[in-house]
Enzyme design. Sequence first.
Site, PDB file in Angstrom:
ATOM      1  N   SER A 149       3.460   3.065   3.029  1.00 40.05           N
ATOM      2  CA  SER A 149       4.087   1.741   3.093  1.00 40.05           C
ATOM      3  C   SER A 149       4.915   1.595   4.371  1.00 40.05           C
ATOM      4  O   SER A 149       4.378   1.710   5.465  1.00 40.05           O
ATOM      5  CB  SER A 149       4.915   1.507   1.822  1.00 40.05           C
ATOM      6  OG  SER A 149       5.265   0.168   1.661  1.00 40.05           O
ATOM      7  N   ASP A 244      -3.649  -5.123  -3.340  1.00 33.41           N
ATOM      8  CA  ASP A 244      -2.421  -4.985  -2.561  1.00 33.41           C
ATOM      9  C   ASP A 244      -2.456  -5.994  -1.414  1.00 33.41           C
ATOM     10  O   ASP A 244      -3.438  -6.042  -0.657  1.00 33.41           O
ATOM     11  CB  ASP A 244      -2.346  -3.560  -1.999  1.00 33.41           C
ATOM     12  CG  ASP A 244      -1.052  -3.241  -1.284  1.00 33.41           C
ATOM     13  OD1 ASP A 244      -0.271  -4.172  -0.990  1.00 33.41           O
ATOM     14  OD2 ASP A 244      -0.811  -2.052  -1.001  1.00 33.41           O
ATOM     15  N   HIS A 274      -0.170  -1.101  -4.877  1.00 30.65           N
ATOM     16  CA  HIS A 274       0.820  -0.556  -3.956  1.00 30.65           C
ATOM     17  C   HIS A 274       1.762   0.400  -4.705  1.00 30.65           C
ATOM     18  O   HIS A 274       2.194   0.116  -5.823  1.00 30.65           O
ATOM     19  CB  HIS A 274       1.629  -1.705  -3.350  1.00 30.65           C
ATOM     20  CG  HIS A 274       2.353  -1.330  -2.103  1.00 30.65           C
ATOM     21  ND1 HIS A 274       1.777  -1.414  -0.852  1.00 30.65           N
ATOM     22  CD2 HIS A 274       3.611  -0.867  -1.898  1.00 30.65           C
ATOM     23  CE1 HIS A 274       2.652  -1.026   0.060  1.00 30.65           C
ATOM     24  NE2 HIS A 274       3.767  -0.687  -0.551  1.00 30.65           N
TER      25      HIS A 274
END
Length: 308
Positions: A149, A244, A274
């Site tokens: 991320s 996502d 995610h």
Amino acid sequence: MNYERLIDEETWAFIKKTGECYPDDAVDLTIEQQREVYNAMAAEFRAARPDSVSCEDRLVGAVPVRIYTAGEPSCTVMFCHGGGFVVGGLDSHDDVCAELCAQTGYRVVAVDYRLSPEHLHPAAFEDAWAVCQWISASFDGDLVLAGDSAGANLCAAVAHHARGRLTGLVGQVLIYGAFGGDIDEGSYLEHAQAPMLTRDDLLFYGDIRRPDGAGDVPDPTMAPLSDSDFAGLPATVLVTADCDPVRDDSRHYRDKILAAGGKAHWINEPGLVHGYLRARHSVGRARDSFERISVAVEALGQGLWPYE
């Protein structure tokens, strides 16, 4: 989007458990409250470190790091954690780093970079770059970057910046990263209301990190996709969750590296969301993906490219 069809029961159980710890409206909490609930959520999912792994906390300049070792490592992995540049730290991804160390045999150095909004861009990037330089100067063997991320964004930014400045950087493994793609197209719209991360969440996290006036000119240290030059980057493996909003950033990043003559491979994991790294001990799809991530890290550290 029919998530009931795309996402299996195991993953829904993970989503539910995450929501019990970290509510969907967490961005409406104060920053301190967001960090409290995120840390509690991370602790709920944390697995014990493998017995073979030892670790040491230390400072690199002013940046805290945690160093994981198992045996005599031939390579070092710099790991940057996710959390929207706002939450997370050494403990939130402790088990992920320990397991990467155990599975690859490589040294793993986790970076506790400064968080927003107290420290706006480029603070997090500067911390990651400082640790990358320290690793290069301190340890023999090659270096692989890995992160999830926000951490994937930082790793890519470091890889772009390292060209011509650092030797020995042989690869990067970027897990569901946001690299500065167009939020008005593709997966940002297709999965705007995805479980675990929404388009509105991304707008919040993007704004809270950005200094006034940032974005007026391209800045690859903040948005790697804004770079005009993708030549000379290390071999890159990108891993995404299909459900996502940031999914397509990885596809675009891969395409830009390939167009510049580099090595890049994109793995898109169907039915995952995610943040699924935390589900690797409870969800079969996540477990299999983590194995692919570990294999990618190990292969890049050995100078191998098994994706032709």
